[in-house]
Design a protein around this motif. Sequence first.
Motif, PDB file in Angstrom:
ATOM      1  N   ALA A  57       1.152  -1.015   0.000  1.00  0.00           N
ATOM      2  CA  ALA A  57       0.028  -0.023  -0.007  1.00  0.00           C
ATOM      3  C   ALA A  57       0.881   1.242   0.194  1.00  0.00           C
ATOM      4  CB  ALA A  57      -0.883   0.076   1.187  1.00  0.00           C
ATOM      5  N   ALA A  58       1.220   1.513  -1.273  1.00  0.00           N
ATOM      6  CA  ALA A  58       2.306   2.723  -1.494  1.00  0.00           C
ATOM      7  C   ALA A  58       2.188   3.390  -2.492  1.00  0.00           C
ATOM      8  CB  ALA A  58       3.721   2.101  -1.172  1.00  0.00           C
ATOM      9  N   ILE A  59       3.106   4.384  -2.705  1.00  0.00           N
ATOM     10  CA  ILE A  59       3.637   5.117  -3.904  1.00  0.00           C
ATOM     11  C   ILE A  59       5.017   4.733  -4.459  1.00  0.00           C
ATOM     12  CG2 ILE A  59       4.006   7.154  -5.210  1.00  0.00           C
ATOM     13  CD1 ILE A  59       2.362   8.757  -2.675  1.00  0.00           C
ATOM     14  N   VAL A  60       4.775   4.128  -5.602  1.00  0.00           N
ATOM     15  CA  VAL A  60       5.964   3.639  -6.176  1.00  0.00           C
ATOM     16  C   VAL A  60       6.527   4.509  -7.365  1.00  0.00           C
ATOM     17  CG1 VAL A  60       7.258   1.688  -7.493  1.00  0.00           C
ATOM     18  CG2 VAL A  60       5.670   1.061  -5.616  1.00  0.00           C
ATOM     19  N   GLU A  61       7.446   5.130  -7.012  1.00  0.00           N
ATOM     20  CA  GLU A  61       8.049   6.125  -7.994  1.00  0.00           C
ATOM     21  C   GLU A  61       9.150   5.416  -9.027  1.00  0.00           C
ATOM     22  OE1 GLU A  61       9.859   9.117  -5.402  1.00  0.00           O
ATOM     23  OE2 GLU A  61       7.917  10.172  -5.061  1.00  0.00           O
ATOM     24  N   GLY A  62       8.273   4.628  -9.812  1.00  0.00           N
ATOM     25  CA  GLY A  62       9.079   3.667 -10.897  1.00  0.00           C
ATOM     26  C   GLY A  62       8.366   2.724 -11.232  1.00  0.00           C
ATOM     27  N   ASP A  63       8.903   1.672 -12.000  1.00  0.00           N
ATOM     28  CA  ASP A  63       8.168   0.330 -12.502  1.00  0.00           C
ATOM     29  C   ASP A  63       7.961  -0.547 -11.422  1.00  0.00           C
ATOM     30  OD1 ASP A  63       8.067   1.992 -14.972  1.00  0.00           O
ATOM     31  OD2 ASP A  63       9.868   0.549 -15.524  1.00  0.00           O
ATOM     32  N   VAL A  64       6.776  -1.460 -11.484  1.00  0.00           N
ATOM     33  CA  VAL A  64       6.787  -2.444 -10.817  1.00  0.00           C
ATOM     34  C   VAL A  64       6.637  -3.790 -11.669  1.00  0.00           C
ATOM     35  CG1 VAL A  64       5.030  -3.759  -9.322  1.00  0.00           C
ATOM     36  CG2 VAL A  64       5.367  -1.606  -9.010  1.00  0.00           C
ATOM     37  N   HIS A  65       7.571  -4.749 -11.431  1.00  0.00           N
ATOM     38  CA  HIS A  65       7.669  -6.022 -12.155  1.00  0.00           C
ATOM     39  C   HIS A  65       7.273  -7.153 -11.137  1.00  0.00           C
ATOM     40  CE1 HIS A  65      10.102  -3.662 -15.197  1.00  0.00           C
ATOM     41  NE2 HIS A  65      10.796  -3.177 -13.864  1.00  0.00           N
ATOM     42  N   ALA A  66       6.282  -7.862 -11.818  1.00  0.00           N
ATOM     43  CA  ALA A  66       5.734  -9.135 -11.149  1.00  0.00           C
ATOM     44  C   ALA A  66       6.256 -10.110 -12.000  1.00  0.00           C
ATOM     45  CB  ALA A  66       4.359  -9.223 -11.021  1.00  0.00           C
ATOM     46  N   ARG A  67       7.598 -10.728 -11.602  1.00  0.00           N
ATOM     47  CA  ARG A  67       7.965 -11.796 -12.480  1.00  0.00           C
ATOM     48  C   ARG A  67       7.700 -13.254 -12.185  1.00  0.00           C
ATOM     49  NH1 ARG A  67      11.211  -8.677 -15.802  1.00  0.00           N
ATOM     50  NH2 ARG A  67      12.498  -7.070 -14.701  1.00  0.00           N
ATOM     51  N   GLY A  68       7.088 -13.273 -10.921  1.00  0.00           N
ATOM     52  CA  GLY A  68       6.748 -14.739 -10.238  1.00  0.00           C
ATOM     53  C   GLY A  68       6.035 -14.086  -8.979  1.00  0.00           C
ATOM     54  N   GLY A  69       5.675 -15.236  -8.152  1.00  0.00           N
ATOM     55  CA  GLY A  69       5.168 -15.127  -6.827  1.00  0.00           C
ATOM     56  C   GLY A  69       3.714 -14.231  -6.730  1.00  0.00           C
ATOM     57  N   THR A  70       3.743 -13.517  -5.799  1.00  0.00           N
ATOM     58  CA  THR A  70       2.364 -13.052  -5.561  1.00  0.00           C
ATOM     59  C   THR A  70       2.519 -11.347  -5.268  1.00  0.00           C
ATOM     60  OG1 THR A  70       1.482 -14.873  -4.550  1.00  0.00           O
ATOM     61  CG2 THR A  70       0.368 -12.798  -4.103  1.00  0.00           C
ATOM     62  N   LEU A  71       1.609 -10.509  -5.699  1.00  0.00           N
ATOM     63  CA  LEU A  71       1.784  -9.136  -5.571  1.00  0.00           C
ATOM     64  C   LEU A  71       0.165  -8.518  -5.155  1.00  0.00           C
ATOM     65  CD1 LEU A  71       2.981  -6.235  -5.307  1.00  0.00           C
ATOM     66  CD2 LEU A  71       2.683  -6.078  -7.911  1.00  0.00           C
ATOM     67  N   ALA A  87       2.937 -15.267 -12.523  1.00  0.00           N
ATOM     68  CA  ALA A  87       2.909 -14.023 -11.457  1.00  0.00           C
ATOM     69  C   ALA A  87       1.268 -14.010 -11.124  1.00  0.00           C
ATOM     70  CB  ALA A  87       3.375 -12.775 -11.760  1.00  0.00           C
ATOM     71  N   ASP A  88       1.121 -13.863  -9.979  1.00  0.00           N
ATOM     72  CA  ASP A  88      -0.166 -13.863  -9.234  1.00  0.00           C
ATOM     73  C   ASP A  88      -0.244 -12.183  -8.881  1.00  0.00           C
ATOM     74  OD1 ASP A  88      -2.795 -13.923  -8.404  1.00  0.00           O
ATOM     75  OD2 ASP A  88      -2.346 -15.008  -6.250  1.00  0.00           O
ATOM     76  N   VAL A  89      -1.132 -11.452  -9.454  1.00  0.00           N
ATOM     77  CA  VAL A  89      -1.186 -10.235  -9.364  1.00  0.00           C
ATOM     78  C   VAL A  89      -2.611  -9.594  -9.008  1.00  0.00           C
ATOM     79  CG1 VAL A  89      -0.704  -7.853 -10.145  1.00  0.00           C
ATOM     80  CG2 VAL A  89       0.937  -9.559 -10.487  1.00  0.00           C
ATOM     81  N   GLN A  90      -2.866  -9.044  -8.047  1.00  0.00           N
ATOM     82  CA  GLN A  90      -4.108  -8.332  -7.574  1.00  0.00           C
ATOM     83  C   GLN A  90      -3.975  -6.958  -7.359  1.00  0.00           C
ATOM     84  OE1 GLN A  90      -6.717 -10.373  -4.913  1.00  0.00           O
ATOM     85  NE2 GLN A  90      -5.273 -12.186  -5.129  1.00  0.00           N
ATOM     86  N   VAL A  91      -4.730  -5.947  -8.080  1.00  0.00           N
ATOM     87  CA  VAL A  91      -4.879  -4.549  -7.864  1.00  0.00           C
ATOM     88  C   VAL A  91      -5.948  -3.976  -7.408  1.00  0.00           C
ATOM     89  CG1 VAL A  91      -4.143  -2.428  -9.099  1.00  0.00           C
ATOM     90  CG2 VAL A  91      -2.823  -4.292  -9.701  1.00  0.00           C
ATOM     91  N   ALA A  92      -5.914  -3.139  -6.476  1.00  0.00           N
ATOM     92  CA  ALA A  92      -7.171  -2.687  -5.988  1.00  0.00           C
ATOM     93  C   ALA A  92      -7.869  -1.479  -7.009  1.00  0.00           C
ATOM     94  CB  ALA A  92      -6.891  -1.939  -4.591  1.00  0.00           C
TER      95      ALA A  92
END
Length: 138
Positions: A57-71, A87-92
């Motif tokens: 739960a943040a501000i990411v000043e840059g890219d986010v890469h989900a190469r595997g795992g869970t985000l 990769a398992d990605v869920q975005v609110a």
Amino acid sequence: MFETLTGDIQGPLEVRGMVKVDGTVRGGAIVSNGRLELRGKVQGPLEVRLDGQADVAAIVEGDVHARGGTLVFRGIITGRLGVKPGADVQVAVGTVLNGRRLEADGSFTQLQPPIELSIRGDAPMMRPQEDGSWAPAA
């Protein structure tokens, strides 16, 4: 048991255990075979690899890469969101990706600065699809 870090953390932060961050990570973060719970800001890229787990739960000043795992992500990404197969990605709903707010129907609304963030704690979660669309995370 989680290791807790607060305030300004000089990165890149490499997470291989269980880490909670409440503050700012400068230089980005990489989550490999650990678990990261982050509330605050990341200045630089955020990457989830292998079996890593990140609840952000943040501000990411840059890219986010989900190469595997869970985000699981709530917040603002000023760069791009990259998702590799597996990769398992869920975005609110309400999350802002590169100046566009994710809506409950999977569409995006372009925002004008200044961007104010308001994401409910029980906001529905969406998953990016391979074709570029978004679907509810049931």
